[in-house]
Design a protein around this motif. Structure first.
Motif, PDB file in Angstrom:
ATOM      1  N   VAL A  88       0.717  -1.082  -0.009  1.00 32.49           N
ATOM      2  CA  VAL A  88      -0.060   0.130   0.041  1.00 32.49           C
ATOM      3  C   VAL A  88       0.851   1.061  -0.134  1.00 32.49           C
ATOM      4  O   VAL A  88       0.470   2.376  -0.492  1.00 32.49           O
ATOM      5  N   TRP A  91       2.285   1.540  -3.711  1.00 34.39           N
ATOM      6  CA  TRP A  91       1.523   1.936  -4.731  1.00 34.39           C
ATOM      7  C   TRP A  91       0.830   3.271  -4.510  1.00 34.39           C
ATOM      8  O   TRP A  91       0.647   4.050  -5.339  1.00 34.39           O
ATOM      9  N   TYR A  92       0.681   3.606  -3.196  1.00 35.77           N
ATOM     10  CA  TYR A  92      -0.189   4.913  -2.874  1.00 35.77           C
ATOM     11  C   TYR A  92       0.741   5.848  -1.926  1.00 35.77           C
ATOM     12  O   TYR A  92       0.232   6.831  -1.941  1.00 35.77           O
ATOM     13  N   ASP A  94       0.305   5.375   1.103  1.00 39.07           N
ATOM     14  CA  ASP A  94      -0.742   5.815   2.190  1.00 39.07           C
ATOM     15  C   ASP A  94       0.051   5.876   3.720  1.00 39.07           C
ATOM     16  O   ASP A  94      -0.302   6.472   4.442  1.00 39.07           O
TER      17      ASP A  94
END
Length: 106
Positions: A88, A91-92, A94
């Motif tokens: 996560v 990819w992002y 976060d």
């Protein structure tokens, strides 16, 4: 005197069971909301997710954990996810964002 202690233990067991049921109901409600897709509103999702977080803190407290220890463990998990380059994060980003949020709250 022992009767009072037994009542406290039973009261704690009862509230733990209630919190577990409420937590499960909130998670199920969130899953149903996400599955329905059409009527998903941010307000409904916000309500369910905040309820899950609240119930988790209260359940932890009833199980002998402090709110601070829960927060510290969450921070540790965020840092570990950053170190291990959790998917996560890759990819992002976060976890970096959450880490920054935790740092600015203090």
């Amino acid at each position: 005197m022992r009767d009072g202690k037994d009542i406290d233990i039973m009261k704690n067991v009862k509230i733990v069971e209630w919190l577990k049921c409420e937590l499960l109901s909130s998670v199920a409600g969130l899953f149903q909301l996400l599955q329905s897709g059409i009527k998903n509103t941010k307000e409904d999702m916000l309500d369910l997710i905040s309820n899950i977080i609240l119930l988790t803190y209260l359940l932890g407290k009833r199980l002998g954990l402090s709110y601070e220890s829960i927060d510290l463990k969450v921070e540790d998990k965020i840092k570990l996810g950053l170190i291990e380059e959790h998917q996560v994060e890759k990819w992002y980003g976060d976890l970096s964002e959450l880490h920054e949020y935790y740092n600015t709250r203090r």
